[in-house]
Write an enzyme that holds these catalytic residues in place. Structure first.
Site, short mmCIF file in Angstrom:
data_model
loop_
_atom_site.label_atom_id
_atom_site.label_comp_id
_atom_site.label_asym_id
_atom_site.label_seq_id
_atom_site.Cartn_x
_atom_site.Cartn_y
_atom_site.Cartn_z
N PRO A 1 -22.70 4.17 36.79
CA PRO A 1 -21.99 3.98 35.53
C PRO A 1 -20.39 3.51 35.84
CG PRO A 1 -22.70 6.06 35.54
CD PRO A 1 -23.15 5.51 36.63
N ASN A 2 -20.22 2.52 35.19
CA ASN A 2 -18.63 2.02 35.05
C ASN A 2 -18.16 1.54 36.38
OD1 ASN A 2 -18.43 2.86 32.35
ND2 ASN A 2 -18.64 4.91 33.11
N ARG B 1 -9.27 -1.17 35.53
CA ARG B 1 -8.46 0.23 35.41
C ARG B 1 -8.52 1.15 36.09
NH1 ARG B 1 -11.36 1.40 30.34
NH2 ARG B 1 -11.41 -0.94 29.51
N GLU C 1 -24.30 9.66 50.06
CA GLU C 1 -23.72 9.64 49.02
C GLU C 1 -22.10 9.24 49.28
OE1 GLU C 1 -23.04 13.65 47.99
OE2 GLU C 1 -21.63 13.02 45.89
N ARG D 1 -16.09 17.76 38.72
CA ARG D 1 -16.48 16.78 39.45
C ARG D 1 -16.79 17.61 41.07
NH1 ARG D 1 -14.97 11.67 37.44
NH2 ARG D 1 -13.12 11.95 36.35
N ASP E 1 -34.09 14.29 42.29
CA ASP E 1 -35.56 14.29 42.23
C ASP E 1 -35.87 13.05 42.79
OD1 ASP E 1 -35.65 17.17 41.20
OD2 ASP E 1 -36.33 16.27 39.31
N ASN F 1 -23.39 5.48 45.10
CA ASN F 1 -22.53 6.29 44.59
C ASN F 1 -22.65 6.38 43.06
OD1 ASN F 1 -20.06 6.85 43.23
ND2 ASN F 1 -18.87 5.20 44.06
N ALA G 1 -20.32 8.85 37.72
CA ALA G 1 -20.72 10.16 36.86
C ALA G 1 -21.74 11.01 36.88
CB ALA G 1 -20.16 9.70 35.31
N HIS H 1 -22.63 14.25 38.89
CA HIS H 1 -22.20 15.61 38.39
C HIS H 1 -23.11 16.11 37.44
CE1 HIS H 1 -18.88 14.11 40.59
NE2 HIS H 1 -18.26 13.31 39.70
N HIS I 1 -18.34 8.30 47.60
CA HIS I 1 -17.35 8.09 46.37
C HIS I 1 -15.95 7.57 46.88
CE1 HIS I 1 -19.95 10.66 44.11
NE2 HIS I 1 -20.08 11.56 45.00
N LEU I 2 -15.46 6.56 45.97
CA LEU I 2 -14.38 5.83 46.38
C LEU I 2 -13.10 6.81 46.61
CD1 LEU I 2 -15.03 2.95 43.93
CD2 LEU I 2 -14.55 2.68 46.12
N SER I 3 -13.11 7.73 45.39
CA SER I 3 -11.95 8.65 45.53
C SER I 3 -12.42 9.91 46.03
CB SER I 3 -11.68 8.87 44.07
OG SER I 3 -12.88 9.72 43.32
N ARG J 1 -10.10 16.46 42.86
CA ARG J 1 -10.18 16.14 41.42
C ARG J 1 -10.42 17.25 40.54
NH1 ARG J 1 -12.33 10.39 40.67
NH2 ARG J 1 -11.21 10.49 38.38
N TYR K 1 -9.24 4.16 41.99
CA TYR K 1 -10.45 3.48 42.47
C TYR K 1 -10.11 2.20 43.18
CZ TYR K 1 -12.68 6.68 39.46
OH TYR K 1 -13.16 7.85 38.79
O1 CA2 Z 1 -14.99 8.17 43.20
C1 CA2 Z 1 -15.99 7.63 43.00
O2 CA2 Z 1 -16.58 6.77 43.86
C2 CA2 Z 1 -16.85 8.34 41.78
O3 CA2 Z 1 -18.03 8.29 41.92
C3 CA2 Z 1 -16.45 7.18 40.45
C4 CA2 Z 1 -16.79 7.80 39.17
C5 CA2 Z 1 -16.49 9.24 38.91
O4 CA2 Z 1 -17.18 9.55 37.67
C6 CA2 Z 1 -16.89 10.12 40.15
O5 CA2 Z 1 -16.48 11.40 39.88
C7 CA2 Z 1 -16.09 9.75 41.30
C8 CA2 Z 1 -16.45 6.86 37.90
C9 CA2 Z 1 -16.62 5.51 38.31
C10 CA2 Z 1 -15.65 4.74 37.34
O6 CA2 Z 1 -15.26 3.52 37.65
C11 CA2 Z 1 -14.02 3.02 36.86
C12 CA2 Z 1 -13.57 1.89 37.36
C13 CA2 Z 1 -12.52 1.27 36.97
C14 CA2 Z 1 -12.13 1.81 35.51
C15 CA2 Z 1 -12.55 2.87 34.92
C16 CA2 Z 1 -13.84 3.54 35.67
#
Ligand code: CA2
Length: 145
Positions: A9-10, A17, A97, A110, A86, A73, A76, A79, A99-101, A106, A22
């Site tokens: 998601p997202n 943003r 797995e 997380r 499963d 990836n 959210a 977590h 993650h960009l960040s 954090r 990210y």
């Molecule tokens: O660091 C990552 O890749 C995450 O999986 C990104 C998730 C976050 O919930 C994880 O804890 C770490 C969030 C992705 C949301 O991406 C956005 C991109 C642009 C603007 C807002 C959110």
């Protein structure tokens, strides 16, 4: 070797943003980067993004017998989702797995990852490059196993 790349998601909002967390590049740029990386490594990939947990579960299930490995990836859902864990366990495909960040630096919420239990490798904090490293890991893993 066929690898499924799943984004949760997202992540379709990449570049719009929170660039300090990210990065500035958008989701289309991530897909282009992945396709170029896969081509260089002689891998076949399919990229898929969804904001819906059940849709991601469906894609993991459908990967059985079709793909050799999964890069995920879960965003959210990392977590929160026992369902994704499963599904990964059920198909028993090697999964990485990503993650960009660097989630380890954090918020407390997380620090939990459910999917990690089903992944022989986690890569975080390396931006797009982390996905390329995940493809390389799977290539080597599949060559050995
Ligand atoms: O660091 C990552 O890749 C995450 O999986 C990104 C998730 C976050 O919930 C994880 O804890 C770490 C969030 C992705 C949301 O991406 C956005 C991109 C642009 C603007 C807002 C959110």
């Amino acid at each position: 070797m066929k690898i499924l790349v799943l984004n949760g998601p997202n992540l379709n909002l990449l570049g719009l943003r929170e660039p300090q967390i990210y990065g500035k590049q958008n989701y289309a740029a991530l897909v282009a980067f992945l396709e170029q990386s896969a081509k260089e490594e002689g891998l076949e990939i399919e990229c898929f993004q969804s904001n819906h947990e059940g849709v991601l579960v469906d894609r993991i299930q459908a990967a059985y017998g079709v793909f050799d490995g999964i890069v995920i990836n879960p965003a959210a859902y990392t977590h929160t989702s026992v369902a994704l864990l499963d599904a990964l366990k059920a198909v028993s495909l090697p999964a990485v797995e990503v993650h960009l960040s660097d989630v380890s630096l954090r918020e407390d919420f997380r620090q939990i990852s459910y999917v990690r239990q089903a992944c022989p490798r986690t890569i975080m904090g390396q931006g797009f490059e982390g996905y390329r490293l995940a493809l390389l890991f799977l290539k080597e893993y599949l060559e050995k196993n």
